[in-house]
Design a protein around this motif. Structure first.
Motif, PDB file in Angstrom:
ATOM      1  N   GLY A  37       0.826  -1.206   0.000  1.00 32.33           N
ATOM      2  CA  GLY A  37       0.000   0.000   0.000  1.00 32.33           C
ATOM      3  C   GLY A  37       0.859   1.254   0.000  1.00 32.33           C
ATOM      4  N   GLU A  38       1.902   1.244   0.818  1.00 35.88           N
ATOM      5  CA  GLU A  38       2.787   2.407   0.922  1.00 35.88           C
ATOM      6  C   GLU A  38       3.529   2.643  -0.400  1.00 35.88           C
ATOM      7  OE1 GLU A  38       4.661   2.196   4.653  1.00 35.88           O
ATOM      8  OE2 GLU A  38       5.424   4.252   4.550  1.00 35.88           O
ATOM      9  N   GLU A  39       4.017   1.556  -0.991  1.00 37.94           N
ATOM     10  CA  GLU A  39       4.699   1.684  -2.296  1.00 37.94           C
ATOM     11  C   GLU A  39       3.735   2.171  -3.373  1.00 37.94           C
ATOM     12  OE1 GLU A  39       6.484  -2.119  -3.174  1.00 37.94           O
ATOM     13  OE2 GLU A  39       7.475  -2.071  -1.200  1.00 37.94           O
ATOM     14  N   ARG A  40       2.514   1.668  -3.311  1.00 36.56           N
ATOM     15  CA  ARG A  40       1.523   2.071  -4.327  1.00 36.56           C
ATOM     16  C   ARG A  40       1.175   3.554  -4.190  1.00 36.56           C
ATOM     17  NH1 ARG A  40      -2.075  -3.448  -3.956  1.00 36.56           N
ATOM     18  NH2 ARG A  40      -0.485  -4.720  -4.970  1.00 36.56           N
ATOM     19  N   TYR A  41       1.121   4.035  -2.954  1.00 33.76           N
ATOM     20  CA  TYR A  41       0.857   5.469  -2.761  1.00 33.76           C
ATOM     21  C   TYR A  41       1.998   6.281  -3.388  1.00 33.76           C
ATOM     22  CZ  TYR A  41       0.268  10.022  -0.606  1.00 33.76           C
ATOM     23  OH  TYR A  41       0.136  11.384  -0.425  1.00 33.76           O
ATOM     24  N   ALA A  42       3.238   5.887  -3.132  1.00 34.29           N
ATOM     25  CA  ALA A  42       4.391   6.632  -3.667  1.00 34.29           C
ATOM     26  C   ALA A  42       4.378   6.622  -5.198  1.00 34.29           C
ATOM     27  CB  ALA A  42       5.682   6.014  -3.129  1.00 34.29           C
ATOM     28  N   ALA A  43       4.025   5.487  -5.786  1.00 31.31           N
ATOM     29  CA  ALA A  43       3.980   5.389  -7.257  1.00 31.31           C
ATOM     30  C   ALA A  43       2.859   6.274  -7.813  1.00 31.31           C
ATOM     31  CB  ALA A  43       3.771   3.931  -7.679  1.00 31.31           C
ATOM     32  N   LEU A  44       1.731   6.313  -7.105  1.00 35.95           N
ATOM     33  CA  LEU A  44       0.622   7.153  -7.565  1.00 35.95           C
ATOM     34  C   LEU A  44       1.001   8.632  -7.493  1.00 35.95           C
ATOM     35  CD1 LEU A  44      -2.471   6.977  -8.451  1.00 35.95           C
ATOM     36  CD2 LEU A  44      -2.906   7.825  -6.141  1.00 35.95           C
ATOM     37  N   VAL A  45       1.726   9.017  -6.445  1.00 39.18           N
ATOM     38  CA  VAL A  45       2.194  10.408  -6.339  1.00 39.18           C
ATOM     39  C   VAL A  45       3.042  10.758  -7.563  1.00 39.18           C
ATOM     40  CG1 VAL A  45       3.761  11.937  -5.064  1.00 39.18           C
ATOM     41  CG2 VAL A  45       2.070  10.558  -3.821  1.00 39.18           C
ATOM     42  N   ARG A  46       3.934   9.851  -7.947  1.00 39.29           N
ATOM     43  CA  ARG A  46       4.818  10.124  -9.100  1.00 39.29           C
ATOM     44  C   ARG A  46       4.020  10.212 -10.405  1.00 39.29           C
ATOM     45  NH1 ARG A  46       8.031   6.394  -6.207  1.00 39.29           N
ATOM     46  NH2 ARG A  46       7.433   4.677  -7.591  1.00 39.29           N
ATOM     47  N   ALA A  47       2.950   9.438 -10.516  1.00 39.53           N
ATOM     48  CA  ALA A  47       2.145   9.414 -11.753  1.00 39.53           C
ATOM     49  C   ALA A  47       0.917  10.332 -11.664  1.00 39.53           C
ATOM     50  CB  ALA A  47       1.688   7.988 -12.039  1.00 39.53           C
ATOM     51  N   ALA A  48       0.834  11.126 -10.592  1.00 41.87           N
ATOM     52  CA  ALA A  48      -0.405  11.866 -10.301  1.00 41.87           C
ATOM     53  C   ALA A  48      -0.908  12.671 -11.494  1.00 41.87           C
ATOM     54  CB  ALA A  48      -0.203  12.783  -9.091  1.00 41.87           C
ATOM     55  N   HIS A  49       0.018  13.318 -12.207  1.00 38.10           N
ATOM     56  CA  HIS A  49      -0.424  14.239 -13.259  1.00 38.10           C
ATOM     57  C   HIS A  49      -1.082  13.528 -14.431  1.00 38.10           C
ATOM     58  CE1 HIS A  49       2.866  16.209 -10.975  1.00 38.10           C
ATOM     59  NE2 HIS A  49       1.839  16.970 -10.744  1.00 38.10           N
ATOM     60  N   GLU A  50      -0.914  12.237 -14.494  1.00 37.67           N
ATOM     61  CA  GLU A  50      -1.591  11.467 -15.541  1.00 37.67           C
ATOM     62  C   GLU A  50      -2.550  10.442 -14.917  1.00 37.67           C
ATOM     63  OE1 GLU A  50       1.282  10.571 -18.996  1.00 37.67           O
ATOM     64  OE2 GLU A  50       2.543  11.136 -17.300  1.00 37.67           O
ATOM     65  N   SER A  51      -3.046  10.792 -13.743  1.00 40.18           N
ATOM     66  CA  SER A  51      -3.929   9.859 -13.029  1.00 40.18           C
ATOM     67  C   SER A  51      -5.321  10.444 -12.823  1.00 40.18           C
ATOM     68  CB  SER A  51      -3.336   9.532 -11.652  1.00 40.18           C
ATOM     69  OG  SER A  51      -2.097   8.879 -11.805  1.00 40.18           O
ATOM     70  N   VAL A  52      -6.280   9.540 -12.675  1.00 38.80           N
ATOM     71  CA  VAL A  52      -7.647   9.934 -12.325  1.00 38.80           C
ATOM     72  C   VAL A  52      -7.890   9.574 -10.865  1.00 38.80           C
ATOM     73  CG1 VAL A  52     -10.090   9.383 -12.687  1.00 38.80           C
ATOM     74  CG2 VAL A  52      -8.604   9.774 -14.649  1.00 38.80           C
ATOM     75  N   ILE A  53      -8.579  10.475 -10.167  1.00 36.79           N
ATOM     76  CA  ILE A  53      -8.995  10.213  -8.788  1.00 36.79           C
ATOM     77  C   ILE A  53     -10.497   9.949  -8.827  1.00 36.79           C
ATOM     78  CG2 ILE A  53      -9.067  11.108  -6.427  1.00 36.79           C
ATOM     79  CD1 ILE A  53      -6.202  10.792  -7.701  1.00 36.79           C
ATOM     80  N   GLY A  54     -10.884   8.693  -8.621  1.00 36.32           N
ATOM     81  CA  GLY A  54     -12.289   8.294  -8.668  1.00 36.32           C
ATOM     82  C   GLY A  54     -12.842   8.173  -7.255  1.00 36.32           C
ATOM     83  N   LEU A  55     -13.993   8.789  -7.014  1.00 39.69           N
ATOM     84  CA  LEU A  55     -14.538   8.841  -5.661  1.00 39.69           C
ATOM     85  C   LEU A  55     -16.020   8.500  -5.664  1.00 39.69           C
ATOM     86  CD1 LEU A  55     -12.928  12.330  -4.988  1.00 39.69           C
ATOM     87  CD2 LEU A  55     -12.146  10.194  -3.941  1.00 39.69           C
ATOM     88  N   ASP A  56     -16.379   7.552  -4.811  1.00 34.12           N
ATOM     89  CA  ASP A  56     -17.785   7.312  -4.527  1.00 34.12           C
ATOM     90  C   ASP A  56     -18.347   8.547  -3.805  1.00 34.12           C
ATOM     91  OD1 ASP A  56     -20.203   5.889  -3.725  1.00 34.12           O
ATOM     92  OD2 ASP A  56     -19.233   5.691  -1.762  1.00 34.12           O
ATOM     93  N   PHE A  57     -19.662   8.666  -3.701  1.00 36.69           N
ATOM     94  CA  PHE A  57     -20.245   9.850  -3.039  1.00 36.69           C
ATOM     95  C   PHE A  57     -20.650   9.544  -1.591  1.00 36.69           C
ATOM     96  CE2 PHE A  57     -23.572  13.015  -2.159  1.00 36.69           C
ATOM     97  CZ  PHE A  57     -22.884  14.182  -2.454  1.00 36.69           C
ATOM     98  N   ASP A  58     -21.714   8.757  -1.397  1.00 30.98           N
ATOM     99  CA  ASP A  58     -22.214   8.523  -0.037  1.00 30.98           C
ATOM    100  C   ASP A  58     -21.252   7.667   0.778  1.00 30.98           C
ATOM    101  OD1 ASP A  58     -25.255   9.459   0.161  1.00 30.98           O
ATOM    102  OD2 ASP A  58     -24.841   8.762  -1.875  1.00 30.98           O
ATOM    103  N   GLY A  59     -20.902   8.147   1.950  1.00 26.58           N
ATOM    104  CA  GLY A  59     -19.994   7.394   2.812  1.00 26.58           C
ATOM    105  C   GLY A  59     -18.541   7.623   2.480  1.00 26.58           C
ATOM    106  N   THR A  60     -18.289   8.300   1.364  1.00 22.77           N
ATOM    107  CA  THR A  60     -16.912   8.557   0.923  1.00 22.77           C
ATOM    108  C   THR A  60     -16.630  10.060   0.899  1.00 22.77           C
ATOM    109  OG1 THR A  60     -16.914   6.519  -0.364  1.00 22.77           O
ATOM    110  CG2 THR A  60     -15.265   8.172  -0.952  1.00 22.77           C
ATOM    111  N   LEU A  61     -17.525  10.824   0.264  1.00 21.41           N
ATOM    112  CA  LEU A  61     -17.410  12.291   0.297  1.00 21.41           C
ATOM    113  C   LEU A  61     -18.483  12.906   1.182  1.00 21.41           C
ATOM    114  CD1 LEU A  61     -16.692  13.181  -3.437  1.00 21.41           C
ATOM    115  CD2 LEU A  61     -15.105  13.303  -1.503  1.00 21.41           C
ATOM    116  N   SER A  62     -19.559  12.159   1.372  1.00 18.56           N
ATOM    117  CA  SER A  62     -20.723  12.678   2.076  1.00 18.56           C
ATOM    118  C   SER A  62     -21.038  11.735   3.231  1.00 18.56           C
ATOM    119  CB  SER A  62     -21.875  12.720   1.066  1.00 18.56           C
ATOM    120  OG  SER A  62     -23.091  12.951   1.706  1.00 18.56           O
ATOM    121  N   PRO A  63     -21.127  12.255   4.462  1.00 12.16           N
ATOM    122  CA  PRO A  63     -21.437  11.367   5.589  1.00 12.16           C
ATOM    123  C   PRO A  63     -22.795  10.703   5.407  1.00 12.16           C
ATOM    124  CG  PRO A  63     -20.655  13.526   6.352  1.00 12.16           C
ATOM    125  CD  PRO A  63     -20.876  13.644   4.874  1.00 12.16           C
ATOM    126  N   ILE A  64     -22.908   9.452   5.835  1.00 11.83           N
ATOM    127  CA  ILE A  64     -24.173   8.710   5.746  1.00 11.83           C
ATOM    128  C   ILE A  64     -25.187   9.311   6.723  1.00 11.83           C
ATOM    129  CG2 ILE A  64     -25.261   6.464   6.189  1.00 11.83           C
ATOM    130  CD1 ILE A  64     -23.561   6.295   3.742  1.00 11.83           C
TER     131      ILE A  64
END
Ligand SMILES: [Mg+2]
Length: 281
Positions: free
Chosen positions: A8-35
């Protein structure tokens, strides 16, 4: 945030390096919005807009991928304005509603939506007597246009009602060529076929991503997790985030990172924004 494994830690570091060509996908309820008990009263976390706008500067695009109708997510999330701010800074906000059946983006600004599935009307006709037989007549039935959601959260014993309803609803759905999506105190019935994983693949293909983060909290996010795993096997930098609650940990065993609900998701995204900006210097 808590890394579940060393990977998980390595994957986070790799995502940081590739961030500018990455998509951040987010669910809504329970993820951005409290239930909340009444889904129509849900609201995006008050700091989410600001966090998403700052994040969008550092990534290829931000995408909200939700079971809610796209228009509802836009309204409850104030996402029109967030999309304006993101577009003004040269990035993109995408909203996929009803598990990817509907689509909106900060570039196109209208919701593309297919027709409701054929069996939905006949399913709705059979639903009241089904609820009565299962002693759940007071369940809140939410008509979502392309789907129907039966909420048990406001019943006396939500878990018992959910358990009583799942089999008969699945049966009635099947008779009408519909599919069932169980969630947190909710059973949703919709057209078969599309799921959140399709939205992940669509964005990855369209934008030619090198990385993908997906954060979710519920069973309906599993297909998105699977799609992101597929992108990882194709060599992309990926991170799977479980927004956990004491109520439900459906995704925990599949995630790289676990965080505490929407506030924890936003903390992670703030950190990602800072780390990605630092790699650009
Ligand atoms: Mg959710």
């Amino acid at each position: 945030m808590e890394f579940i494994s060393a990977a998980g830690e390595e994957r986070y570091a790799a995502l940081v390096r590739a961030a500018h060509e990455s998509v951040i996908g987010l669910d809504f309820d329970g993820t951005l919005s409290p239930i909340v008990d009444d889904p129509s009263q849900a609201h995006i976390h008050p700091e989410a807009g600001e966090v998403l706008v700052d994040l969008a500067d550092q990534v290829a695009a931000v995408a909200i991928i939700t079971g809610r109708p796209a228009r509802q997510a836009l309204a409850l999330g104030g996402l029109d304005e967030v999309g304006d701010a993101i577009a003004a800074r040269g990035s993109q906000l995408h909203v996929f509603g009803q598990y990817g059946n509907e689509r909106w983006s900060s570039a196109h600004r209208r919701v593309n939506s297919p027709r409701p599935p054929h069996g939905l009307g006949s399913f709705l006709l059979g639903l009241p007597s089904l609820l009565r037989r299962a002693d759940a007549f007071d369940a809140f039935v939410e008509e979502k246009g392309l789907a129907v959601a039966v909420h048990t959260r406001r019943l006396a014993d939500p878990k018992a009602a959910f358990d009583r309803l799942l089999a008969p609803i699945t049966e009635l759905a099947r008779k009408n060529d519909l599919t069932v999506e169980p969630g947190r105190s909710v059973i949703e019935v919709r057209a078969p076929g599309t799921h959140k994983g399709d939205a992940v693949h669509t964005l990855a293909d369209e934008l030619g991503t090198r990385g993908f983060l997906f954060a979710g909290d519920d069973l309906g996010d599993l297909e998105a997790f699977t799609a992101v795993d597929e992108l990882r096997r194709d060599g992309q930098a990926t991170l799977l985030v479980c927004s956990s609650s004491d109520e439900h940990d459906a995704l925990l065993s599949r995630a790289d990172v676990t965080v505490e609900g929407p506030a924890g998701v936003l903390d992670l995204l703030r950190q990602l924004t800072l780390d990605a900006a630092a790699t650009r210097l």
